[in-house]
Design a protein around this motif. Structure first.
Motif, PDB file in Angstrom:
ATOM      1  N   GLU B  67       0.811  -1.213   0.000  1.00 44.73           N
ATOM      2  CA  GLU B  67       0.000   0.000   0.000  1.00 44.73           C
ATOM      3  C   GLU B  67       0.844   1.262   0.000  1.00 44.73           C
ATOM      4  N   TYR B 378      -0.981 -25.959   0.480  1.00 47.05           N
ATOM      5  CA  TYR B 378      -0.493 -25.727   1.841  1.00 47.05           C
ATOM      6  C   TYR B 378      -0.722 -26.920   2.766  1.00 47.05           C
ATOM      7  N   ASP B 447       3.547 -15.766  -0.444  1.00 46.90           N
ATOM      8  CA  ASP B 447       4.418 -15.086  -1.402  1.00 46.90           C
ATOM      9  C   ASP B 447       4.055 -13.603  -1.544  1.00 46.90           C
ATOM     10  N   THR B 449       2.634 -11.747   0.590  1.00 47.58           N
ATOM     11  CA  THR B 449       2.997 -11.097   1.844  1.00 47.58           C
ATOM     12  C   THR B 449       4.513 -10.905   1.938  1.00 47.58           C
ATOM     13  N   MET B 480      -5.946 -15.307  -0.854  1.00 45.12           N
ATOM     14  CA  MET B 480      -6.986 -14.993   0.129  1.00 45.12           C
ATOM     15  C   MET B 480      -7.943 -13.896  -0.331  1.00 45.12           C
TER      16      MET B 480
HETATM   17  C1  LIG Z   1      -1.746  -4.248   5.201  1.00 44.39           C
HETATM   18  C2  LIG Z   1      -2.664  -5.269   4.676  1.00 44.39           C
HETATM   19  N1  LIG Z   1      -2.967  -5.239   3.379  1.00 44.39           N
HETATM   20  C3  LIG Z   1      -3.804  -6.171   2.862  1.00 44.39           C
HETATM   21  C4  LIG Z   1      -4.342  -7.128   3.657  1.00 44.39           C
HETATM   22  C5  LIG Z   1      -5.302  -8.127   3.093  1.00 44.39           C
HETATM   23  N2  LIG Z   1      -4.690  -9.422   2.903  1.00 44.39           N
HETATM   24  C6  LIG Z   1      -4.922 -10.429   3.740  1.00 44.39           C
HETATM   25  S1  LIG Z   1      -4.019 -11.749   3.354  1.00 44.39           S
HETATM   26  C7  LIG Z   1      -3.326 -11.015   2.044  1.00 44.39           C
HETATM   27  C8  LIG Z   1      -2.294 -11.624   1.165  1.00 44.39           C
HETATM   28  C9  LIG Z   1      -2.349 -13.008   0.983  1.00 44.39           C
HETATM   29  O1  LIG Z   1      -1.516 -13.366  -0.053  1.00 44.39           O
HETATM   30  P1  LIG Z   1      -0.346 -14.406   0.115  1.00 44.39           P
HETATM   31  O2  LIG Z   1       0.612 -13.925   1.114  1.00 44.39           O
HETATM   32  O3  LIG Z   1       0.185 -14.695  -1.228  1.00 44.39           O
HETATM   33  O4  LIG Z   1      -1.079 -15.668   0.727  1.00 44.39           O
HETATM   34  P2  LIG Z   1      -2.214 -16.606   0.093  1.00 44.39           P
HETATM   35  O5  LIG Z   1      -3.526 -16.009   0.452  1.00 44.39           O
HETATM   36  O6  LIG Z   1      -1.987 -16.686  -1.360  1.00 44.39           O
HETATM   37  O7  LIG Z   1      -2.044 -17.885   0.795  1.00 44.39           O
HETATM   38  C10 LIG Z   1      -3.805  -9.769   1.925  1.00 44.39           C
HETATM   39  C11 LIG Z   1      -3.424  -8.877   0.840  1.00 44.39           C
HETATM   40  C12 LIG Z   1      -4.002  -7.114   5.019  1.00 44.39           C
HETATM   41  N3  LIG Z   1      -4.498  -7.997   5.876  1.00 44.39           N
HETATM   42  N4  LIG Z   1      -3.161  -6.182   5.489  1.00 44.39           N
END
Ligand SMILES: Cc1ncc(C[n+]2csc(CCOP(=O)(O)OP(=O)(O)O)c2C)c(N)n1
Ligand code: SF4
Lengths: 197, 645
Positions: B67, B378, B447, B449, B480
């Motif tokens: 962000e 996972y 990934d 994150t 997610m």
């Molecule tokens: C600062 C912030 N931005 C956005 C989110 C919303 N959010 C929750 S999980 C996530 C990312 C998940 O992606 P990833 O790490 O690739 O894990 P996956 O869901 O693919 O297992 C996001 C963007 C958040 N919780 N906090």
């Protein structure tokens, strides 16, 4: 529907069952009938196989959420979710639900039996219709059309039929991917049949 | 996913989410650039704009890495004269707070619309923060629409205001505005401004103390002008009798609840709709409140407006009573509900109000938390990592993070001891590593994150020598929040090809010596690599294990698109001994006990990932059909790794 009237629907199920699609169909059909409609969806976390509930309010409404105790109709894609949301039901309201229990995916979870759940629902002041929607849908070739099968039944036995109309729904279904199958399931649900197909 | 409604014919009335209505407003205004980072309930704003861009060829739309960067992207464009928008969920603004505050000092050259979607009720979030405080804190006006149609109008007005005063504007959405679909009448698309010019004004764009002091004076000046403008805004209106002793003020979606509640109570009361809560539209509010006995404020989130109006009344010496959340008339946590608002209004008016007695069933449903999908990579990874930990007899702490993999917090994996904020896994693991002595710290991070906020923590671990194992769950997307692409995906928001930045390259690049890449769908591979990595940690190293395998939902849709058949799996009940490893330890939702002490596989739920075949100790699970090699390739498996169980 008179301009000061409203109709509250709750659609309950499990993530992946087509709860959102069903709510959109009802929303589109309402709009096509010239009615105000609010569809409060659940996105995000709850979609990973978790409990999903969508509020659909038609008519003279402002608040996106159905107040507790005021749902005129609940369409249940799964019975445990019907029970979970029972507090939303108006006394004497309609429940149209699939004869289906999906046990939560937790090891060693205790799930009440189908008979117990149906019996518990029968003991309440609601008009209950439990039909094997997913069974019929599976026979039709895609379990995912159980949602429109239930909608067909709800249209035929509740006021929703006069609000959004059979033809109104048919028009919306024509615009979906795989319209034939959706229409077939919807019409079968409307007649309350198809168990033998 | 498509959002054809965002391009609806001008003048038509179509059903759309509040988020899509905001996207439409951006197109109508002629926004030239949109950026964001996904997060529920905000994601559809950028998705709908990306959809529009794929059809129209404009505006420029991107998912940024986080962000803060997303904010800077839009800010950079806006100070270069291109109307821009940046979108995020509420907690995203914490990440973007630094440039957010500065943007108020410099102002902008063209509109800068900052969209924050708050999540009262915490449907998909770790907290319930009310981002209108950010507006108060940073001197950035806040516009807060009541519904989808209003979201279109409010976004347009916010863009105009921002352009007029050359100042960023915050559009605060909430879950029930963002994610409620309602009829919206749309206007014509505007001509986008895609190219800008940067005017070099060192005293404005360089926030060195000498400039910033002057800019602060100017900011306060601008703030007064903005207050005057919002006091006259047509977005704030009132309805109902002018002479009622009680006034109800509905802020944002609060107006909707208040309006229906008043109708149901058949109460003849003045109702004020506030769409621009920050800065407080003082003149407008005073005009409505002066001479009344009491005011009830209905707002979603914290009592922001309630607090401000009290200050105002004190300043002008009025003793009108103010009710709301501070007075206990409305709950201070969770979302507004119609019945609560009705009760609060009845209380203020001294009316009787009875809630209906709710139906209750004698049978209680078991909880149904969200779970990893059947076939989620996972499941295999956590199963394998836990085995590695057990084999080494380690006492570990799982420092977790946010994403689908957070679902491993549940039984049977219990592989998440903390979940704080995005990127927190690695950051917290640093501190734990320094103080926990013999316990091994495993940071688990997705990934998306990892790119978002995990990399600085990893660099810190290398620099300050904090031994840990970082497990990167690399499924190729931001799953997610709806499968948005990220720097590891190989494509961008608009569907175009993008340079892939592999996690292992980043890890090696920042000095991690112990880097392993494992096939997520191959538990043996993950286990072996986790074993090596954990041994490395024992020697004081920082190790990174990248478990790579696509989100099964993405793999399935690709298989469908490319006509690759998926296998389904069946149980040979003569071999199944009912050990329940697949059900209890692996816990795939497609696997259930069959009643005779053995297990069955649900055909509709089975995705064909084949991991259960690989973990069954008795070779009792087999594919029902021939397996197309392309399916294995899609899952990131080499053929040699999947031969026989
Ligand atoms: C600062 C912030 N931005 C956005 C989110 C919303 N959010 C929750 S999980 C996530 C990312 C998940 O992606 P990833 O790490 O690739 O894990 P996956 O869901 O693919 O297992 C996001 C963007 C958040 N919780 N906090
Ligand atoms: S959406 Fe993808 S990553 Fe998330 S739980 Fe399902 S399979 Fe796993």
């Amino acid at each position: 529907m008179a301009s000061s009237e409203s109709f509250n629907i709750l659609i309950a199920g499990v993530g992946g069952q087509g709860v959102l699609t069903l709510s959109r169909i009802i929303g589109e059909a309402s709009l096509a009938s010239g009615l105000n409609v609010l569809v409060a969806e659940t996105h995000g976390l709850s979609q990973r196989g978790g409990a999903v509930v969508v509020h659909v309010r038609i008519g003279d409404v402002d608040s996106p959420l159905v107040p507790l105790g005021e749902a005129d109709l609940m369409i249940g894609l799964e019975l445990l979710e019907v029970i979970r949301n029972i507090g939303y039901m108006r006394r004497g309201g309609f429940i149209v639900a699939d004869r289906l229990i999906i046990p939560p995916s937790i090891p060693d979870v205790k799930t009440p039996s189908l008979d117990n759940v149906i019996e518990a629902l029968r003991g309440l002041d609601v008009r209950l219709t439990v039909i094997p929607a997913s069974e019929v849908a599976e026979k039709l070739g895609d379990v995912r059309v159980a949602n429109v099968y239930l909608l067909g039944q709800a249209i035929s036995i509740t006021k929703l039929g006069s609000i959004i109309g059979f033809d109104g729904v048919v028009k919306v279904l024509r615009g979906l991917p795989n319209p034939e199958l959706n229409l077939k399931a919807f019409k079968l649900g409307y007649m309350g049949g198809g168990f033998e197909c | 996913m498509g959002y054809p409604e965002v391009l609806a014919e001008p003048g038509s009335k179509v059903l759309m989410l509040g988020n899509v209505a905001v996207a439409r407003a951006c197109l109508e205004y002629g926004v030239g650039l949109a950026s964001g980072y996904p997060g529920t309930p905000s994601s559809e704003v950028v998705e709908a704009l990306a959809y529009a861009a794929s059809k129209l060829g404009y505006p420029y739309v991107e998912w940024s890495v986080n962000e803060k960067v997303a904010f800077e992207v839009a800010y950079g464009a806006a100070i270069s004269g291109v109307p821009s928008v940046v979108s995020m969920k509420h907690v995203g603004l914490n990440v973007a707070a630094d440039p957010f505050f500065s943007s108020a000092y410099t102002g902008v050259e063209a509109s800068l619309l900052v969209i924050s979607a708050d999540d009262p009720g915490m449907w998909s979030s770790q907290n319930e923060q009310d981002n209108r405080w950010y507006g108060v804190h940073a001197y950035i006006p806040v516009v807060e629409p009541a519904g989808a149609q209003e979201a279109r109008e409010a976004a347009l007005e916010a863009l105009r205001l921002s352009g007029e005063v050359r100042h960023p504007v915050l559009l605060r959405l909430v879950t029930r505005v963002s994610h409620t679909r309602a009829p919206v009448t749309v206007g014509a698309l505007g001509r986008p401004r895609l190219r800008g010019v940067f005017k070099s004004i060192p005293s404005r764009w360089n926030l060195i103390p000498a400039h910033a002091r002057r800019l602060r004076e100017e900011l306060l000046e601008r703030w007064r002008r903005i207050e005057d403008l919002v006091s006259r805004s047509e977005l704030n209106v009132a309805e109902g009798p002018r002479d009622s002793q009680v006034v109800v003020i509905g802020v944002g979606v609060g107006y909707r609840y208040a309006r229906e509640a008043l109708r149901r109570l058949k109460a003849q009361v003045r109702l004020v709709k506030v769409t621009t809560p920050v800065p407080l539209p003082s003149k407008f509010v005073l005009g409505e409140v002066e001479g009344r006995d009491s005011v009830l404020v209905v707002e979603e989130g914290d009592p922001v407006f309630e607090t401000m109006i009290k200050t105002l009344l004190q300043e002008v010496g009025l003793n009108t009573r103010v009710y709301g959340k501070r007075s206990g008339h409305l709950r201070a946590t969770g979302e507004l509900r119609l019945e609560d608002v009705e009760g609060a209004i009845a209380q203020v008016l001294g009316l009787g109000y009875r809630r209906p007695e709710l139906l209750e069933a004698t049978v209680k449903p078991p909880p149904r938390p969200p779970v990893l999908c059947p076939g989620c990579p996972y499941r295999s990874v956590f199963y394998a990592v836990r085995r590695a930990v057990k084999r080494l007899g380690l006492d570990v702490v799982y420092s977790g993070d946010i994403g689908c993999y957070s679902l491993a917090v549940n039984k049977p994996f219990n592989a998440q001891d903390t979940l704080i904020e995005m990127g927190g896994s690695v950051g917290l693991a640093n501190g734990m590593s320094h103080v926990l002595g013999g316990r091994v710290v495993i940071a688990t991070i997705g990934d998306s994150t990892f790119y978002h906020a995990g990399i600085p923590g990893l660099i810190n671990a290398v620099y300050n020598k904090a031994p840990m194992m970082v497990l990167v769950l690399d499924n190729g997307v931001t799953a997610m929040t709806g499968h948005q692409p990220h720097p590891g995906s190989g494509f961008n928001a608009m569907g175009g090809e993008a340079r892939r930045i592999p996690v292992e390259d980043v890890a090696r690049g920042v000095g991690v010596d112990s880097v392993y890449v494992a096939e997520a769908f191959n538990p043996r591979d993950v286990e072996a690599k986790a074993l090596s990595a954990l041994r490395d940690v024992g020697e004081g190293k920082i190790s990174v294990v990248i478990a790579r395998g696509p989100c099964i939902l993405m793999a399935m849709s690709r298989a469908r698109a490319e006509s690759i058949p998926r296998p389904s799996y069946v149980v040979d009940s003569s071999r199944c001994r009912g050990c329940m490893v697949c059900y209890k330890a692996f816990n795939c939702p497609a696997i259930t006990p069959s009643g005779d002490g053995k297990i069955t596989i649900n055909k509709t739920l089975c995705t064909g990932c084949g991991v259960c075949e690989r973990i069954c100790p008795f070779n009792a699970i087999k594919p029902a059909s021939y397996i197309d090699e392309r399916w294995w390739n899609l899952l990131g498996l080499t053929t040699s790794s999947v031969g026989g169980g």
